[in-house]
Scaffold this active site. Sequence first.
Site, mmCIF file in Angstrom:
data_model
loop_
_atom_site.group_PDB
_atom_site.id
_atom_site.type_symbol
_atom_site.label_atom_id
_atom_site.label_comp_id
_atom_site.label_asym_id
_atom_site.label_seq_id
_atom_site.Cartn_x
_atom_site.Cartn_y
_atom_site.Cartn_z
ATOM 1 C CG HIS A 165 -1.719 1.539 1.158
ATOM 2 N ND1 HIS A 165 -3.576 1.019 1.301
ATOM 3 C CD2 HIS A 165 -1.024 2.323 1.701
ATOM 4 C CE1 HIS A 165 -3.734 2.306 1.148
ATOM 5 N NE2 HIS A 165 -2.807 3.462 1.280
ATOM 6 C CD GLU A 166 1.439 3.609 3.517
ATOM 7 O OE1 GLU A 166 1.557 4.553 3.045
ATOM 8 O OE2 GLU A 166 0.546 3.492 4.404
ATOM 9 C CG HIS B 238 0.657 5.642 -1.767
ATOM 10 N ND1 HIS B 238 -0.613 6.662 -1.808
ATOM 11 C CD2 HIS B 238 0.046 4.934 -0.277
ATOM 12 C CE1 HIS B 238 -2.267 6.343 -0.812
ATOM 13 N NE2 HIS B 238 -1.342 5.348 0.040
#
Length: 162
Positions: free
Chosen positions: A74-75, A78
């Site tokens: 998820h991170e 980004h």
Amino acid sequence: MQFRMLKMQVQRQLKRDLEKANNYFQTCFVEPTVTYTVRGQKAGVAYLQQNEIRLNPILLEENGAEFVSQVVPHELAHLLVYQRFGRVQPHGKEWKIMMEQVLGVPAETYHCFDTTNVSGQQFPYRCGCQTHQLSLRRHNAIVKHGRSYICKKCKQTLIACD
């Protein structure tokens, strides 16, 4: 599980996901640094300009492999989106494509981990439809600085419970 072992799992997940993205885009993304400094209920945060992922060490220890397989991609997504497309919506179409098509992970925007051990002191506030538990930071913003918060459901201002 030992924290040292979990950190190794984080690095392995990061390298696997970075390799997927490099192969998909036929490029070489810059590997981010990872620190374990996030506190509170957040599982992780991506700092775009610093190319850094910060993770919550308590939630990592409590949730182990599930944390690694959900939060790390998820991170990372980004950061990869920022490197590839520049500044876009945080969970917009580019991020969703990066998550699902490139990394092969469901594009979930929130974690469902138990945050009891990281929540800190809570303060009850009410509105027209429910009781909310506010953090010490938000409680102090109301008491010390006159800040107000509004319920997303009923749109009423939150009031401290007696």
